[in-house]
Structure formats: structure tokens, C-alpha cells
Scaffold this active site. Sequence first.
Site, PDB file in Angstrom:
ATOM      1  CG  ASP B 228      13.856 -10.489 -19.300  1.00  0.00           C
ATOM      2  OD1 ASP B 228      13.384  -9.381 -19.585  1.00  0.00           O
ATOM      3  OD2 ASP B 228      13.434 -11.177 -18.357  1.00  0.00           O
ATOM      4  CD  GLU B 229      17.830 -14.799 -23.948  1.00  0.00           C
ATOM      5  OE1 GLU B 229      18.866 -14.524 -24.574  1.00  0.00           O
ATOM      6  OE2 GLU B 229      17.784 -15.619 -23.019  1.00  0.00           O
TER       7      GLU B 229
END
Lengths: 284, 284, 284, 284
Positions: B228-229
Site C-alpha cells: 500500500d505504499e
Amino acid sequence: MQKITILIHCKDQKNIIASVTTFIAKVGGNITYIDQHVDVEQNVFFMRLECEFANSEITIESFKEDFDQTLASKFDMSWDLYSQEQKPKMALFVSKYDHCLFDILGRYSAGELNIEIPVIISNHNDLRSIAEKFDIPFHVVPFTKDNKEEGEAKQIELLKRYHIDFIVLARYMQIITPKLISLYENRIINIHHSFLPAFPGAKPYHSAFKRGVKIIGATSHYVTEELDEGPIIEQDIARVSHIHSVEDFIMKGRDLERIVLARAIKLHSQRKTMVYSNKTVVFS
Amino acid sequence: MQKITILIHCKDQKNIIASVTTFIAKVGGNITYIDQHVDVEQNVFFMRLECEFANSEITIESFKEDFDQTLASKFDMSWDLYSQEQKPKMALFVSKYDHCLFDILGRYSAGELNIEIPVIISNHNDLRSIAEKFDIPFHVVPFTKDNKEEGEAKQIELLKRYHIDFIVLARYMQIITPKLISLYENRIINIHHSFLPAFPGAKPYHSAFKRGVKIIGATSHYVTEELDEGPIIEQDIARVSHIHSVEDFIMKGRDLERIVLARAIKLHSQRKTMVYSNKTVVFS
Amino acid sequence: MQKITILIHCKDQKNIIASVTTFIAKVGGNITYIDQHVDVEQNVFFMRLECEFANSEITIESFKEDFDQTLASKFDMSWDLYSQEQKPKMALFVSKYDHCLFDILGRYSAGELNIEIPVIISNHNDLRSIAEKFDIPFHVVPFTKDNKEEGEAKQIELLKRYHIDFIVLARYMQIITPKLISLYENRIINIHHSFLPAFPGAKPYHSAFKRGVKIIGATSHYVTEELDEGPIIEQDIARVSHIHSVEDFIMKGRDLERIVLARAIKLHSQRKTMVYSNKTVVFS
Amino acid sequence: MQKITILIHCKDQKNIIASVTTFIAKVGGNITYIDQHVDVEQNVFFMRLECEFANSEITIESFKEDFDQTLASKFDMSWDLYSQEQKPKMALFVSKYDHCLFDILGRYSAGELNIEIPVIISNHNDLRSIAEKFDIPFHVVPFTKDNKEEGEAKQIELLKRYHIDFIVLARYMQIITPKLISLYENRIINIHHSFLPAFPGAKPYHSAFKRGVKIIGATSHYVTEELDEGPIIEQDIARVSHIHSVEDFIMKGRDLERIVLARAIKLHSQRKTMVYSNKTVVFS
């Protein structure tokens, strides 16, 4: 007594609504607004109602006593009653940023806010001339690591002197002390310049820019001891893209900060917010 | 060659725009779209342009060679050229959630997406009947802690077999392996059901509910090794209030996930995204 | 000469971009921003660019002459050049509503607007004290059916006296005369309190309430002789529901009016708007 | 009887809320949701409530009779009672546009809509294959100037045969006859592809493009005899700019149409809408 607002919360039980509305009818009140909410997970009941009394002979004191004995004790309610005739008194805390201050004072002067602003408190002298433009007393209370206790004492003295009901931090850049927070529990409103819980703490626009988000935000919340962790009142957002610099984020954010803080002030001063489990119920 | 899209990035230098547009004019192209962006902080220049060629005798190969020698080497450009006649081939990865799958296949069938979907890959058999409704080959590739290498090998074999250009994780609930990520760098799109960087990881709607936010969101991003980065392509939000349960958040979120993922698919397949410094430039 | 903004429009032709960017490079300018648009239907090309000159010896006059001879005549361009060092001078026209006035003056004082406001003109005396708070000359110019010519003459005299570049009607409730419109073509900005073209004319919030819309809006546009029919610069909206009264619409609308007008002022004063076919191209 | 929804409207009077809630408590119901609204201008009271009954012996019929005698006649209420166990039956009317149809059937298949769709009716054969994909009976009912009566009769016959509760026009491009409208008063939902009351009638995206608006919209409303003039249920909007062509408007509009129609279907099928004075009260 003519127009009142009542906020209630208690464990959810049968017949609360019927009991309350029947009571109001019995004492001659006309309910002009009623809204309720049940937090099913926590089993808590919340209610907000406004009523008018044609017969103005009933006093707030007798109503309160009657309500307490008839209803509040029976359902073990936490409750508050506000006369709509009394404007709440709000203190503004500011530092050096002037955009929220201008916005609030503009709205105040334009008659949009049903409040009084008897005092502005700052840790710097920079914004004095704005306070003077709008004829509001301005007090400088220095606040640094080294004079926290003195600063806190001075703040509390001023809040008492001006009979302050709630505090708004309009981009006030200092920590509020635990003592002041407990004196004004759920009555200190902060505006944080990010979409919490994203980017708490300092320089959120810079962090948002670095992360490459496509939307930025602002959040108004009640102040608790945990920085930027208090109950959220209102949030709003604006779109950004690769064409925007950090400075563009900051400029767009100013509009968000203004509007989100103004909405929070309205909601709080109209007694439309209730706090529970570090969250708000906002009757709008 | 008739219609092409060119994406360029390089160190910002003088005369890039003039050089590129002059080159296109010289080889008989008509620029129908041009957009550029300079990341001032990083000193990087980005450009996207579309051109048409009346004279279709010029081939992509000769154009590429000419562009490379005349411009790319001079300005030390990274660049890509895409023929607008060729539809990119997209693989869908799914698990058990069906709402994004229905939405994408509905749009695909309605002719909204200028792509081909030759294959759907899942770690479960649950959604096979939907793939069959839309006549798309459906392959189950089990993927657990114990068979990662085997699963990865099977995934890569299928992606090769179907000549896949990019991958969309339509609520696919498994980690993508580093090897697959590096094979499809900046070509794997995920939809995360929160307003990143708020609430990364599992159960974001539950976390959002617990925190008492007033706005929820969804984020599409390119997949990198950090969960999720990755670079954010698109985000959108919806308002919530105290009246909404976690289930309401999830239901409202489904609409966000659908729309944010669909927009990312369109942007990527139309070659409107460029990635740099873990951020995207989105020419829209 | 250091920083300039150029706006160009002309019939769409081959090589315009290359010619312009090559010209700028030749005279020693560095393009820091370029954006262009082609109206395919009307076959019109629009361009906005910003450039810096390291060598400040080149004067605006010589640049203009050179640009005219080399480019503008060749492509039959309409074009304007603005020095970024010169702040445009804006006149505010007001009547009795004060919320937009407070907002604009607050932003002006906070340094958000890169303009000068040398004068406020009103047909009533009501808002004089606000102008005085902010130290801006305030002139009352009565304007009724019976004194239109006299009023117009007085308005024009004041606009000349203060060297006004553009006019903003901040809820000014009178018609602007055709003569004044033609003197300030595409340089008079109005804020209309509806989502045009819905609800033109008087009392739009009342009409919106009666119609039962779920969203209200505000629109900023350049003033033309057709009431509320001029080129739209910016619009925004807010959600409403059955719980909102007309008074709520008006209060929510005030926020829309403020923000939509402020955005239009910024866009216009930064030379980001171009008008064509009663529409705007807004480079943002 | 286990879970019911009750909708009430009547002249606003004292003690309605207390009377209703007391009645529900008396017959052993537990109110799980209550919301009310007073239209102050029109002096009308609206209420929506949901209740559960632990004792399932009480029948809908006996409850209805009791409610009627005890409350409805006393306050002269218009009211409806719905069992939450019964899914409303919805007919879809379509022509040639498939995007709303795909969206609705995708949501239906994904279990998002608490309805049944027993039949799709079209004036063309084009979308039959989509109906077949989703295993829903598809009937072609030609409808032209020359066969209106025959078409209407056939439509009504089908609606009866499938026990249809309400109708959704998913971009159905024909007029609905007055007879059908009166048979399904406030039960026919249309999606119009503009921000009503702006751009009623044909080709709204083209009109919006021509007018140069910066925001487009979609509107779901109940069908009345006046074209595009019925009570509005829901609206939403999307930003556009000069870079968007009419085709872009149409494509962006498809997303609006989908989402606004889906929300209207949910609100109607959950009995959250009430119609009064050509407006809706939407309890959400």
C-alpha cells in the site's frame, strides 16, 4: 423560558423516545426538532431536541428539576439543556497565521455565527492589528517550554475573566496543557491541516506532497491529550495533481481550513455535537 | 503508422519542447495533443504527446530510430512510444469479491475500455461463473504461504501465454511476489479500500469506523514491494456520519472502489500515467 | 523585463507550438510554464505561457515588437503580454450583502490575492464601515432607473481615476450598463447564486427550494449584456436535503459564493482565463 | 410479523411523535429507527420508522387495523406499512444504452440490491443478450407514435403478469403514457443525464458543452406527466473543463448516471423516499 435545546445520552432502552416526547407534551412544550441515534455496537442512545414554550412562565430551573426527577434518573441519562436565547462565548487562540482569523471575524461581523467573541489570545503580537480592526480585545500570553505553567495560569485567568464557554484554536501553533483540556473537555476545537488520520503532526502538506496523494484535506476535532487524535467534528477535501507544488497545496489547504473550522464552530455553537468513545455524533 | 502516443521524461533542459515539436513537424506529424510538466524540485521534465501522420508510409521502426538518434540521445531521454491502434491486454486478478469484477466486465462489454481482457486469474473458484457469463477464460491459481513459488510460476506462465501488458488486482486478496512486481514494474494496479496513507493494510473500513472519520476513500496505485505504499494513480471519497455502521461504510466503499479502479484502468490504458519518485504524473 | 505571461489564440495551424517555443528560446527566455488547447470544433488554438529572462536588458517593448513581426502576423494571432511584476487593479462593486466583501478583503489583507484594490463602489452607504476597517476608499454612486446615465458616468470616471483593470461584482444588485460592459469586455466578473444555467435571475435559492433540488450551486462568470448568460469561469456545489429550509440554502450558498468568486478573482488576476464563443478556457 | 417499515405523513399536530412511539411500545414493538421531518411552510409532518417484534404472533393485518383505529384516523394520517421480509419487484425499461443496465444487473448479481428483477422490457431487441447473460426474461414491446395504445396495453399486461411494484427507466428513450404513470404514481424512476432543472429534454450533454459549464450532472426523479419535472430523488455532479469534448462529457456522464440511478433504486426499494408537493423527503 421560550426556546431550548436538549442533548441526551444514555444506555439504549425501550420507550425512551415515547417517554421524552410525552414529557415535553405534558409540560406544554412543542417539539420543533427531534433527532436520535443509537450506537448499536455500544448500545448507547443519543437524542437532540429543540422545543418552544408558548407559556413562558415555566422556568429553566423548574423544567430541569422536573426533567431530572421524571426522566433522567429513571433512564440514567447524561443530559444538557441550553437556552437558545443565550449566545455561547468563544475565545480565539491564534499565533501568526491570519487566514482563519480573518475568515472567522468576517463571518462574525456578517452575523453568520450565533456566538460572542469576547477575546483573542495569542502567543505572539503579530495579529493584534486584525483584532483591533474588528474591535476585539487581544491578549498576548507568551507560551514556551520554559513558561508553560505561567502561560497556562494566564490563559485560564483570561478565560474566566471573559466567561468563555468554548475555545477555538485558529491555527494556534502551541500545545494545550492537560489542565486546560480537562477544564474545557470537548469544548476546545482545533483545525488540523490534513485529512486525519493521515499526516498528523507537523508539516502535513509537505508530507502529502511527498507521498503523491491526489486529494488533500482538513480536519476539525476536539482537542484531547493525544495530539491530533481527538474526536473528529468535520472534514473536507480538495483535489490536487502533479501540477501542484507544496505552495499550491498550502494555498488550497487554506480554503479547506477556513471552511472546515467555520462549520465546526457553527455545529458546536448550535449544540449539534455530542462526544462518545472518542467519536462525535453530529446532528445536522 | 497513423496515430501514436509518446511519453518522455528526462532532466529539465532548455529547448526540449521546441526540439520535440520541431522534430514532429519535420517528419510530417500533426500534434493533436501535447502536455508537459516540470518537477521543479527534482528538475525533471515530463511530456506526453499524441500525433497523427497523414502519410502512413513512415513506420514505427523508422520513427523510433530517427527519434532516438535526433532527440533522445541528445537530451538523454527515457521515452516510450505506443501505437493507438493496439489495445493493451489486461489480466484481472480476483479472489472472492465480485463487485469490481462485475463493474469492469460491464464497462468492458459496454465498450468503455479500450483494452482486451484475455484472462482472469483467481486463487479461488468462486467467481468462475461470472467470467463465464462474459466469456473470458478463468484460471484458478492457488496461492498460499506453502506454494508461493509454484503459484508465482503458474501466474507468470499464464501472463506470458496471454501476452499480458498490465495487471489489475480487482480486490485480489493475496500478496504479489517481488519477481512478478519486477516483471510488471509500474504495470500492476491495485485498488485499496481506504484513503491512503490513512488505514493501510487489512480492514480499513473497520479502522475508519473506529476512528470516527467523516469521510472515507479508496485509492488506486501501482504495486510496489512495500504494501500500500506504491505510486498513487487516483483517489476519491464519500461522506459518512455517525448514522453509518461499518456495513454502511463497506457498501458506500464499494462504489468508491469501482469508480476509482475504473478510472485508473482508463488512465493507464490510455498511456496517461508516468511514474517518478514513487509518485505519478497523470495527464488528463 | 524579468517574468512575463503570454496569452495567444488564433486559427489552429501546423507548427505553432514549435514556432513559439523556438522564438522564446532564441530571444533568451526560459519557458517555466506552457499549456495549450485546441478547440477542435471551432478550429481555434489557445496557448498560455510563462517565461523568465535572465538577461533583463530586453524590454517589453522590444519583445512585443519582435514577437509581433516574427510570429503574431505570420499566424494571425490575437495575443496579450503581461508583466508578472505588475499587480492588476481591481474595483469592487457592492450593494448591501457583506459576506463576499468580508471574504475578499480578508484574503486581500492576508496576502492571498496578487492584486491591488484601490476602490470600492456601492449604490448604498451600508458597507462603508467595512471599507474603512480595511482602509480602502469607498464611493457611493446611486444607481436607479432614473439616473442610469449619471450613475454610469460617475462609475466610469471613478474607474479611470483609479486606473482599474478589472471589476468584481461582489453581490452588486444592479444591472451594469452596455457601455461599461463594452469598456471592460471580459473584465467584469459577477457571482450568481445558482448553478447556471439553472435558476438565472432573481431569488435562485427560493426557486431551487421550490423545485426540490438535492444540490445547490454558485457560478462566477464574465458579464455580458444577456443577464447571467456570460462565459462561465468557475462553479461549485453543495448538497442539500429536505431538512434544509430556504434560509439554510441561503446560508450554505454564502460559502459557495465566497469560494467561487475568490477562485474566479485568482484565475483572472493570474491571467489564466481566455474567452471564446461565450465560453472560457481556464488554464489551471 | 417480525420487521416492518412505516411511512406516515399528515398535517403537523402536537403529540404525534409521542402517540406513535407510545403505540408501538404498547403493542410490543421495539423501534430500531425513527426519523421525522416537518415541512414548516406547508405544515406537513413526515415520519419513517422501523420496528422489530419479538413476539411474532401479531399479524400485519391486526397491526394495521389497530394502527388505523388508534392513530391514523385520529391524526388523519396517510400511511404505508411494508414488511422488510418482502423484496419489492422491479421492472427495468431499456432501449439501446447498455451502461446503466450492466451496472444494475452487476449490483443485483453481487447482492447489493434488496429487490427482485423479474423482467426487462425494451422497445428494441438490442440488449437481449445482456438480459440472457443474467438470466432475466426480456420482452420487446415496440413503442412508436402509431402504436402507443397497443404498446401501453402490452406494458401493463407484463407489469401485472410479473407483479411489478416499481419501474426503473434505465435510459429508456420513450415517453411513458399518462395511464401507466397514474397506475404507478411515484413508483417510476427515471435517470436524466443533466443537473435538472438545467438542460431538460434531449441532448443535455450537447447543451452543457455549448453553454460552457464547468460542472455536469445527472438526476434521478419520479416520472410525472411533465417531462423531466418530477420529484427529484438524487443528483450528483462531475467537474469538466475546456479540455473535455462532448464525447468526454458523455463518458463522464455515464458514471454519474450509473451511480445516481443506483442510489435512487436503493432509496426507493428501502422505502426511504416520500413524495409531497412535487418534492421528495429522503430519509437516509
